[in-house]
Motif scaffolding. Structure first.
Motif, PDB file in Angstrom:
ATOM      1  N   MET A 165       2.228   2.566  -5.755  1.00 60.39           N
ATOM      2  CA  MET A 165       1.357   3.219  -6.820  1.00 60.39           C
ATOM      3  C   MET A 165      -0.177   3.245  -6.846  1.00 60.39           C
ATOM      4  O   MET A 165      -0.475   4.207  -6.887  1.00 60.39           O
ATOM      5  N   LEU A 166      -0.379   2.086  -6.639  1.00 59.91           N
ATOM      6  CA  LEU A 166      -2.021   2.084  -6.455  1.00 59.91           C
ATOM      7  C   LEU A 166      -2.480   2.777  -4.995  1.00 59.91           C
ATOM      8  O   LEU A 166      -3.496   3.333  -5.422  1.00 59.91           O
ATOM      9  N   ALA A 167      -1.816   2.770  -4.098  1.00 61.29           N
ATOM     10  CA  ALA A 167      -2.135   3.400  -2.525  1.00 61.29           C
ATOM     11  C   ALA A 167      -1.873   4.936  -2.899  1.00 61.29           C
ATOM     12  O   ALA A 167      -2.081   5.709  -2.114  1.00 61.29           O
ATOM     13  N   ASN A 168      -1.192   5.386  -3.888  1.00 61.82           N
ATOM     14  CA  ASN A 168      -0.476   6.740  -4.045  1.00 61.82           C
ATOM     15  C   ASN A 168       0.407   7.042  -2.905  1.00 61.82           C
ATOM     16  O   ASN A 168       0.233   8.304  -2.302  1.00 61.82           O
ATOM     17  N   LYS A 169       1.235   6.108  -2.390  1.00 64.84           N
ATOM     18  CA  LYS A 169       1.925   6.197  -0.969  1.00 64.84           C
ATOM     19  C   LYS A 169       3.354   6.002  -1.184  1.00 64.84           C
ATOM     20  O   LYS A 169       4.143   5.385  -0.245  1.00 64.84           O
ATOM     21  N   GLN A 170       3.794   6.604  -2.391  1.00 66.53           N
ATOM     22  CA  GLN A 170       5.268   6.280  -2.623  1.00 66.53           C
ATOM     23  C   GLN A 170       6.219   6.702  -1.451  1.00 66.53           C
ATOM     24  O   GLN A 170       7.420   6.152  -1.033  1.00 66.53           O
ATOM     25  N   ASN A 171       6.062   7.903  -1.077  1.00 65.81           N
ATOM     26  CA  ASN A 171       6.749   8.394  -0.070  1.00 65.81           C
ATOM     27  C   ASN A 171       6.835   7.576   1.527  1.00 65.81           C
ATOM     28  O   ASN A 171       7.536   8.016   2.324  1.00 65.81           O
ATOM     29  N   LEU A 172       5.781   6.677   1.606  1.00 65.78           N
ATOM     30  CA  LEU A 172       5.612   6.048   2.769  1.00 65.78           C
ATOM     31  C   LEU A 172       6.441   4.613   2.923  1.00 65.78           C
ATOM     32  O   LEU A 172       6.655   3.965   3.761  1.00 65.78           O
TER      33      LEU A 172
END
Length: 213
Positions: A165-172
């Motif tokens: 969530m912090l990295a905004n990379k849920q799809n990774l």
């Protein structure tokens, strides 16, 4: 008329519920929604974790060495948790802290920052489908990074959710079965094997692979 009244009643109840949700409760629900998208039906133990609220952080800022706080000065700390880090060569287990700020993840040893990972450069997050707490943070292949980061977290669902969530990379976030590849550095790769056994353990097998039971 009855159908119209039912719709009005439902809308009223929903509106009342939404207005009664506190800011803290809203954050909790947002995190749980992300956790569901990442883990539901993919990783063992997820269903048992649903009714356990996520903590804001596992350690507070005053639990972090002042020298480390100076080094990351200017970045707002969002989450801190104890982890076990496994060396990329030899797989020796070492006690560390994982510090997540608004823009970066830090692997910390006492008064030293051992590795910094900017969220903008994060290539992926890998976990297994079993009940272990292993997470691999994949980093870019450049001279600034020593290689991918292998961590063991007690609160795996919470930690991975906070990170993505912090990295905004849920799809990774990738849930793997059987094994995964990780970068050691200098173009070299290692293999991690996940298996089922009587007791949980992490060790270097005779073939040189990191085995997670």
């Amino acid at each position: 008329t009855s159908e119209m009244l039912q719709k009005i009643c439902i809308r009223s109840l929903v509106r009342k519920y939404c207005r009664g949700v506190t800011a803290e409760r809203k954050v909790q629900l947002q995190q749980k929604v992300v956790a569901s998208a990442v883990f539901r039906g993919k990783k063992e133990g997820y269903l048992q974790s649903i009714n356990q609220p996520f903590m804001d952080t596992r350690l507070k800022e005053n639990d972090i060495n002042p020298k480390v706080l100076q080094l990351i000065h200017g970045e707002k700390i969002k989450y801190v948790t104890p982890v076990i880090k496994y060396d990329r060569n030899g797989f020796k287990a070492r006690d560390r802290l994982l510090v997540l700020t608004q823009s970066s993840a830090y692997v910390v040893e006492m008064a030293k920052i051992k590795q910094k990972i900017d969220y903008a450069t994060l290539r992926g997050i890998s976990i297994s489908n079993l009940s272990d707490g292993i997470v691999v943070i994949h980093v870019p292949e450049d001279n600034k990074q020593k290689g991918d980061v292998i961590l063991q977290c007690e609160h795996i669902f919470e930690t991975v959710t906070k990170l993505c969530m912090l990295a905004n990379k849920q799809n990774l976030v990738k849930v793997v079965q059987g094994s995964l590849q990780f970068r050691i550095g200098s173009g070299k790769e290692g293999t991690m094997v996940f298996t089922v056994g009587q007791e949980p353990q992490v060790f270097k097998a005779k073939n040189g692979q990191l085995t997670v039971v």
